[in-house]
Design an enzyme around this catalytic site. Structure first.
Site, PDB file in Angstrom:
ATOM      1  N   THR A  12       5.945 -12.398 -23.790  1.00  0.00           N
ATOM      2  CA  THR A  12       6.168 -11.350 -25.062  1.00  0.00           C
ATOM      3  C   THR A  12       5.060 -10.834 -26.025  1.00  0.00           C
ATOM      4  O   THR A  12       4.499 -11.594 -26.265  1.00  0.00           O
ATOM      5  CB  THR A  12       7.332 -12.083 -25.458  1.00  0.00           C
ATOM      6  OG1 THR A  12       6.572 -12.996 -26.323  1.00  0.00           O
ATOM      7  CG2 THR A  12       7.992 -12.556 -24.096  1.00  0.00           C
ATOM      8  N   GLY A  13       5.419  -9.683 -26.430  1.00  0.00           N
ATOM      9  CA  GLY A  13       4.476  -9.344 -27.954  1.00  0.00           C
ATOM     10  C   GLY A  13       2.583  -9.212 -27.123  1.00  0.00           C
ATOM     11  O   GLY A  13       2.119  -9.634 -27.385  1.00  0.00           O
ATOM     12  N   GLY A  14       2.912  -8.756 -25.908  1.00  0.00           N
ATOM     13  CA  GLY A  14       2.456  -8.153 -25.306  1.00  0.00           C
ATOM     14  C   GLY A  14       1.055  -6.962 -25.412  1.00  0.00           C
ATOM     15  O   GLY A  14       0.213  -6.231 -24.155  1.00  0.00           O
ATOM     16  N   ILE A  18      -3.911 -11.668 -28.051  1.00  0.00           N
ATOM     17  CA  ILE A  18      -3.569 -12.541 -27.349  1.00  0.00           C
ATOM     18  C   ILE A  18      -2.890 -12.776 -26.209  1.00  0.00           C
ATOM     19  O   ILE A  18      -2.728 -12.443 -24.549  1.00  0.00           O
ATOM     20  CB  ILE A  18      -3.390 -14.448 -27.234  1.00  0.00           C
ATOM     21  CG1 ILE A  18      -4.608 -14.386 -28.086  1.00  0.00           C
ATOM     22  CG2 ILE A  18      -2.780 -15.423 -26.982  1.00  0.00           C
ATOM     23  CD1 ILE A  18      -4.142 -16.247 -29.170  1.00  0.00           C
ATOM     24  N   GLY A  19      -1.453 -11.262 -26.560  1.00  0.00           N
ATOM     25  CA  GLY A  19      -1.136 -11.197 -25.207  1.00  0.00           C
ATOM     26  C   GLY A  19      -1.207 -10.190 -24.253  1.00  0.00           C
ATOM     27  O   GLY A  19      -0.977 -10.085 -23.235  1.00  0.00           O
ATOM     28  N   SER A 136       0.228 -23.255 -32.206  1.00  0.00           N
ATOM     29  CA  SER A 136      -1.492 -23.033 -33.078  1.00  0.00           C
ATOM     30  C   SER A 136      -1.505 -24.787 -33.565  1.00  0.00           C
ATOM     31  O   SER A 136      -1.127 -25.307 -33.258  1.00  0.00           O
ATOM     32  CB  SER A 136      -0.975 -21.813 -34.274  1.00  0.00           C
ATOM     33  OG  SER A 136      -1.952 -21.923 -35.643  1.00  0.00           O
ATOM     34  N   TYR A 149       4.953 -20.796 -41.551  1.00  0.00           N
ATOM     35  CA  TYR A 149       4.432 -20.221 -40.669  1.00  0.00           C
ATOM     36  C   TYR A 149       3.831 -22.263 -39.930  1.00  0.00           C
ATOM     37  O   TYR A 149       4.027 -22.150 -38.398  1.00  0.00           O
ATOM     38  CB  TYR A 149       3.047 -19.979 -40.728  1.00  0.00           C
ATOM     39  CG  TYR A 149       2.540 -19.178 -39.739  1.00  0.00           C
ATOM     40  CD1 TYR A 149       2.861 -19.290 -38.543  1.00  0.00           C
ATOM     41  CD2 TYR A 149       0.913 -19.499 -39.677  1.00  0.00           C
ATOM     42  CE1 TYR A 149       2.131 -18.372 -37.055  1.00  0.00           C
ATOM     43  CE2 TYR A 149       0.405 -19.690 -38.212  1.00  0.00           C
ATOM     44  CZ  TYR A 149       1.090 -18.762 -37.040  1.00  0.00           C
ATOM     45  OH  TYR A 149      -0.054 -18.854 -36.451  1.00  0.00           O
TER      46      TYR A 149
END
Length: 247
Positions: A12-14, A18-19, A136, A149
């Site tokens: 996801t979020g690629g 980092i994705g 994180s 966050y």
């Protein structure tokens, strides 16, 4: 290297950061990779560069997740690797100044969206599959002006460990990777001006014992390792990738 040949992976979020780096690493190891993102142009461009399969989906929208699950099931019938990576920092600020809009936006992507991505994909996970959740170091650092966050990532850590316990009978491993400061676009989305970002970056490098920022590829290689049979006895673990800043 084809350690992940014939594996079906979802990131996801690629389309960036980092994705993107992880999708590239997984493909390099022989996996067939689906990447998601909420901007059509960006996700299609990234997929073309990588040789991945694009899917337009916003992790905050549960209807998008439902369509994603249905599509992956129809095309592949299983998922061997699930990397829940999509996330945002939201707007920084003190607790007393927090807005409901920012709270909902961060939690809907980072926690609620991630939670239900995991939940809805569990039936599609093959026995022995690997799930990696990007958290994180902020989940346990409690810095001022980042409460929402930080809380979203702390919640992710909790569900990841519970999932590791629940899915262990199927030999499905669930692990957490928690990066420290890395060179990605996420900080640019906080609304800070360029000079402020430069100052923060310089301060971070000064504070990191290794005196450098991490690169997305550093995390990508670790995630890929956790998806390999070499990590078959690792589950429910959080691995810190921060250059020593939390020492």
């Amino acid at each position: 290297m084809n350690n992940l040949k014939n594996k079906i992976a979802l990131v996801t979020g690629g389309n960036s950061g980092i994705g993107y780096a992880t999708a590239k690493e997984l493909i390099g190891q022989g996996a067939k990779v689906i990447i998601t993102g909420k901007r059509r142009e960006a996700i299609e461009a990234a997929a073309k560069e990588l040789g991945a399969i694009p899917f337009l989906a916003d992790q905050a929208e549960l209807s998008d997740t439902k369509l994603l699950v249905e599509s992956v099931n129809e095309q592949f019938g299983k998922v061997d690797i699930l990397f829940i990576n999509a996330g945002i920092t939201g707007t920084l600020g003190a607790i007393e100044e927090a807005s409901v809009e920012n709270f909902d936006r961060v939690m809907n992507i980072n926690f609620r969206g991630a939670y239900f991505t995991l939940s809805k994909f569990i039936p599609l996970l093959s026995d022995g599959a690997s799930v990696v959740i990007l958290s994180s170091i902020v989940a346990s650092t409690y810095k001022p002006n980042s409460s929402i966050y930080q809380a979203s990532k702390a919640a992710l850590n909790s569900i990841a460990k519970t999932a590791a316990a629940e899915l262990a009978p199927r030999k499905i491993r669930v692990n957490i990777v928690s990066p420290g400061p890395h060179r990605t676009e996420i900080m640019r989305k906080t609304g800070l001006e360029e000079m402020a970002l430069k100052s923060i970056t310089e301060q971070l490098i000064n504070d990191i014992p290794l005196k450098k920022m991490g690169e997305p590829e550093d995390v990508a290689k670790l995630v890929t390792y956790l998806c390999d049979d070499a990590a078959s006895f690792i589950t429910g673990t959080e691995i810190i990738v921060d250059g020593g800043i939390t020492l």
